[in-house]
Design an enzyme around this catalytic site. Structure first.
Site, PDB file in Angstrom:
ATOM      1  N   GLU A 203       0.836  -1.205   0.000  1.00 35.14           N
ATOM      2  CA  GLU A 203       0.000   0.000   0.000  1.00 35.14           C
ATOM      3  C   GLU A 203       0.872   1.256   0.000  1.00 35.14           C
ATOM      4  O   GLU A 203       1.904   1.292   0.666  1.00 35.14           O
ATOM      5  CB  GLU A 203      -0.896   0.028   1.240  1.00 35.14           C
ATOM      6  N   ASP A 222      -2.656  -6.944  11.285  1.00 31.96           N
ATOM      7  CA  ASP A 222      -3.635  -6.170  10.504  1.00 31.96           C
ATOM      8  C   ASP A 222      -3.951  -6.837   9.163  1.00 31.96           C
ATOM      9  O   ASP A 222      -5.090  -6.811   8.705  1.00 31.96           O
ATOM     10  CB  ASP A 222      -3.082  -4.756  10.264  1.00 31.96           C
ATOM     11  N   HIS A 227      -6.482 -11.240   6.146  1.00 30.20           N
ATOM     12  CA  HIS A 227      -6.757 -11.065   4.710  1.00 30.20           C
ATOM     13  C   HIS A 227      -5.868 -11.959   3.820  1.00 30.20           C
ATOM     14  O   HIS A 227      -6.347 -12.629   2.913  1.00 30.20           O
ATOM     15  CB  HIS A 227      -6.521  -9.612   4.291  1.00 30.20           C
ATOM     16  N   LYS A 325       2.901  -0.780   4.503  1.00 28.94           N
ATOM     17  CA  LYS A 325       2.365   0.580   4.333  1.00 28.94           C
ATOM     18  C   LYS A 325       3.474   1.482   3.795  1.00 28.94           C
ATOM     19  O   LYS A 325       4.664   1.217   4.001  1.00 28.94           O
ATOM     20  CB  LYS A 325       1.923   1.130   5.690  1.00 28.94           C
TER      21      LYS A 325
END
Ligand code: BG6
Length: 456
Positions: A203, A222, A227, A325
């Site tokens: 991301e 996270d 996921h 991130k």
């Protein structure tokens, strides 16, 4: 059935950013044609009207794609009740006010899941109630077991919805179609033909003001505990007999049970944290300088691990999962790399064409599929050229949260994670969490805007 929707944590970021927009999409699509009571419960001492104003503002910020008439229609259905979600009397009063057969959605920090579920168990829920719990499902295996135990006291497993919005993403659902509605891929979907599988969710976004949650979670909890493991499960599962909740959950659980945690943590896992840098035209500060971050927690903003699925179909094929991130580019894809052909009659040097092995890329957001192949060169017919067959899929009818909510309100749990899957996922990542907490794997730094930690 007269459904109501009770959102615990109704003034939170998740409700404003994802749940209300998802509901508004359902109103616009005509899925919610009749009024549904939506009751938000939270700590603020607000009236219904104050809540509707807050909701209208969130909808105009996050659901601009939904026509205003639909947003306004939804706003008119919203009610608000001030209350403490860990107090049974407050929950009882909220359920009474909502009426009907409720879907109770825990849009809360996961640290309050357990006291909230305990309070709900004490308050009691009406017959037919569905309980939806956001991710991460606890902080470890012991938490997940405890949560499952209380949930099972409340409602049967087929009325528990453990949310993972990646399961409602078009590309993830498409894996089912691609694999099980065509003959062409399934015969080569195994260790005999596949060399490796990479599941990547890079991301460009940084912390986005979510330190309160993220700094105690980190990338592994996270993204990679839920996921990415769910994507692995769908890629690796055996063909289900039907697409109902039980069949899918059983096939995914088989895969997760077969996943062996990394053997060598230093070799097979990477953790990193971003430092100041530029992503596109945005300057990002050092992660540790972000508001609300406690540097000594050592939270990772990048996580990677490689595992194997120890079963007949997959033995020996590495599955690498990675997400981070503040990286240089958004890269959301599952990459299946095939083994080289057993013999190549072509001269790989000819016409500048190499004979790399075939690659199938399943791209998420924007959704698409690419199949990279070696074909005869246009110039030298005895040489090879690399070509890619690309399909860009049109945007899905609903966002992932819109589809999840549609399924949830219809009482279908096919896009939910089962109790077994939730526990197995923690079993897989717990040894990694332990090794990282013990400092066995260094926390590497990477500048925001780069390709992640230099890990070779
Ligand atoms: C969420 C994570 O579950 O998924 C976020 O908490 C992440 O950190 C997000 O950014 C990615 O999903 P999407 O749908 O926003 O691309």
């Amino acid at each position: 059935m007269n459904r109501s929707f009770v959102v615990l944590g109704g003034t939170g970021d998740l409700t404003g950013r994802l749940l209300l927009p998802g509901l508004a999409e359902l109103v616009a699509a005509g899925v919610l044609a009749e009024p549904v009571t939506v009751l938000a419960v939270s700590q603020e001492d607000w009236s219904d009207e104050e809540y509707r104003d807050w909701a209208r503002a969130r909808l105009s910020e996050h659901a601009g794609h939904v026509p205003e008439a639909a947003r306004e229609r939804l706003a008119g259905w919203l009610g608000y009740r001030h209350g403490d979600v860990t107090v049974p009397a407050d929950l009882r009063a909220a359920l009474e006010r909502a009426g009907g057969v409720p879907v109770v959605y825990l849009a809360l920090p996961n640290t309050v899941f357990l006291p909230t579920l305990e309070a709900l168990a004490e308050a009691g829920v009406p017959d037919g109630a569905v309980i939806a719990v956001e991710k991460p499902f606890g902080r470890n295996l012991a938490d997940a077991r405890q949560l499952n135990e209380v949930l099972h006291r409340l409602v049967p497993e087929d009325r528990v919805f453990r949310t993972d919005h990646f399961l409602a993403m078009q590309t993830v659902l498409n894996i089912l179609g691609l694999r099980f509605a065509n003959r062409v891929f399934e015969p080569v979907w195994n260790a005999q033909h596949l060399e490796r599988v990479d599941i990547v969710f890079d991301e460009t976004l940084g912390l986005e003001g979510r330190a309160g949650y993220y700094d105690t979670a980190g990338a592994l909890r996270d993204m990679l505990q839920n996921h990415l493991l769910q994507m692995l499960a769908v890629v690796a599962m055996e063909p289900p007999a039907a697409l109902d909740a039980r069949s899918l959950a059983a096939r995914k659980a088989d895969v997760l049970r077969a996943v062996r945690p990394p053997r060598d943590m230093r070799r097979d896992t990477v953790r990193g944290r971003y430092t100041a840098g530029t992503v596109g035209d945005r300057e990002l500060p050092d992660y540790t300088a972000e508001q609300g971050v406690q540097a000594d927690r050592g939270t990772e903003t990048y996580a990677e691990y490689t595992v194997e699925v120890d079963n007949w179909r997959w033995a020996g094929v590495p599955f690498r999962l990675r997400s981070g991130k503040a990286l240089g580019a958004d890269r959301h894809e599952i990459v299946l790399r095939f083994k080289p052909v057993p013999h190549l009659a072509f001269d790989p040097g000819t016409d500048g064409g190499g004979a790399e092995s075939d690659v199938l890329r399943l791209r998420l957001d924007p959704d698409g599929i690419s199949l990279e192949l070696n074909l005869n060169g246009a110039g030298d017919p005895f040489g090879l050229e690399r070509r890619s067959l690309d399909v860009d899929l049109p945007p899905a009818r609903l966002s992932a949260y819109g589809l999840l909510l549609e399924e949830l309100l219809a009482g279908r749990a096919a896009l939910s994670i089962s109790d077994v899957e939730a526990e197995e996922s923690w079993r897989i990542v717990e040894p990694i969490l332990a090794a990282w907490a013990a400092g066995e794997v260094p926390l590497l730094e990477y500048p925001a805007g780069s390709d992640g930690p230099a890990c070779g």
